[in-house]
Enzyme design. Structure first.
Site, PDB file in Angstrom:
ATOM      1  N   GLU A 100       0.851  -1.203   0.000  1.00 21.07           N
ATOM      2  CA  GLU A 100       0.000   0.000   0.000  1.00 21.07           C
ATOM      3  C   GLU A 100       0.880   1.243   0.000  1.00 21.07           C
ATOM      4  O   GLU A 100       1.938   1.273   0.647  1.00 21.07           O
ATOM      5  CB  GLU A 100      -0.899  -0.016   1.233  1.00 21.07           C
ATOM      6  CG  GLU A 100      -1.967   1.049   1.271  1.00 21.07           C
ATOM      7  CD  GLU A 100      -2.936   0.851   2.432  1.00 21.07           C
ATOM      8  OE1 GLU A 100      -3.350   1.854   3.025  1.00 21.07           O
ATOM      9  OE2 GLU A 100      -3.270  -0.318   2.745  1.00 21.07           O
ATOM     10  N   ASP A 102       0.233   5.367   0.624  1.00 17.93           N
ATOM     11  CA  ASP A 102      -0.838   6.201   1.171  1.00 17.93           C
ATOM     12  C   ASP A 102      -0.545   7.687   1.151  1.00 17.93           C
ATOM     13  O   ASP A 102       0.521   8.135   1.599  1.00 17.93           O
ATOM     14  CB  ASP A 102      -1.076   5.853   2.654  1.00 17.93           C
ATOM     15  CG  ASP A 102      -1.673   4.489   2.871  1.00 17.93           C
ATOM     16  OD1 ASP A 102      -2.175   3.896   1.908  1.00 17.93           O
ATOM     17  OD2 ASP A 102      -1.630   4.016   4.023  1.00 17.93           O
ATOM     18  N   GLU A 104      -2.923  10.492   3.114  1.00 19.70           N
ATOM     19  CA  GLU A 104      -4.110  10.738   3.927  1.00 19.70           C
ATOM     20  C   GLU A 104      -4.074  12.184   4.404  1.00 19.70           C
ATOM     21  O   GLU A 104      -3.053  12.638   4.942  1.00 19.70           O
ATOM     22  CB  GLU A 104      -4.178   9.786   5.130  1.00 19.70           C
ATOM     23  CG  GLU A 104      -4.474   8.356   4.757  1.00 19.70           C
ATOM     24  CD  GLU A 104      -4.683   7.480   5.987  1.00 19.70           C
ATOM     25  OE1 GLU A 104      -5.757   6.837   6.080  1.00 19.70           O
ATOM     26  OE2 GLU A 104      -3.785   7.454   6.841  1.00 19.70           O
TER      27      GLU A 104
END
Length: 275
Positions: A100, A102, A104
């Site tokens: 993953e 990311d 955010e």
């Protein structure tokens, strides 16, 4: 240095791949996956919005999976008092040993800056957080957030400015995302148990619905490139490395590599390798 100059500097390494660039359409490239009628697509597939209210957030995912490439998306985040909300924009595979990458965006009370939280998961393991303030208000206008994923490194960029580089440290036993294709995901959801000041500031539901907007999705997919070797070379050039150091010096607010409380025996192995 202006944005146009930055775009030129960072883009030189990818000039031979322009023919493989694909300008996306949200109808064609993404599925609205949850949130009822809260996610919407407008303008013939050129604009997408996610909304959050007291009942539910919303999200979408790409129809395709990608194994290496460059992903660009323009976002305009929730304005005003966005405390407690998280807008997540990331790539991920599936399963307990998933990889993953990311972005955010952690909301905040009006007048305070968003926190941009980044992380890299390999073989199901994350805990590689770096956090930044941005040098602009990301809720006022659209800005471009990019992931460059190559066999030798992952680079996070904001408006073509590199903010983070995660290098393949496989030679010292650190797993790197290199074999699991990933989809692109995004969601807008309530996380007031942790997102803003560690959960001290709660979501003000009188401000709902909270809405974020997306446009100008682009992908340079290594599968469609005429020169796969380009994805095995071309690290950041000297001006881009200087820009990366500038961001990390003035805008980074947390780096797991320097958190001695978490790692009293020394930083993880990948922290010793940098551009």
């Amino acid at each position: 240095m202006g944005i146009a100059s930055l775009a030129l500097l960072v883009g030189l390494a990818f000039s031979s791949l322009i023919a493989a660039t694909y300008a996306g359409n949200f109808y064609q490239d993404f599925d609205l996956t949850w949130g009822g009628n809260r996610p919407k697509i407008f303008k013939g597939g050129q604009l997408l919005s996610l909304s959050l209210d007291i009942v539910s957030g919303s999200g979408f995912q790409s129809k395709k999976e990608y194994l290496f490439g460059r992903i660009d998306m323009q976002l305009k985040l929730v304005p005003g008092n966005s405390a407690g909300t998280v807008t997540a924009y990331y790539m991920s595979s599936q399963g307990p040993t998933h990889d993953e990458i990311d972005f955010e965006f952690l909301g905040n009370v009006s007048g305070d800056p968003y926190v941009l939280h980044t992380n890299v998961f390999t073989q199901g393991k994350g805990n590689r957080e770096q956090q930044f303030y941005l040098w602009f208000d990301p809720s006022k206008n659209f800005h471009t957030y990019s992931i460059i994923w190559k066999p030798q490194h992952i680079i996070f960029l904001v408006d073509n400015t590199p903010i983070r580089a995660f290098k393949n440290a496989g030679k010292v036993g650190v797993p790197f995302p290199k074999s699991q294709p990933m989809r692109i995901y995004s969601s807008l959801w309530n996380a007031d148990d942790w997102a803003t000041r560690g959960g001290l500031v709660k979501t003000d539901w009188s401000k709902a619905p909270f809405t974020a907007y997306y446009r100008n999705f682009n992908v340079i997919d290594s599968k469609s490139s005429n020169s796969l070797s380009e994805w095995q070379t071309n690290e950041l050039d000297a001006p881009s490395r200087r820009r990366l150091r500038w961001v990390q010096k003035y805008f980074m607010i947390y780096n797991y590599c320097t958190d001695l409380k978490r790692f009293p025996r020394g930083a993880p192995a990948e922290c010793r390798r940098s551009f």
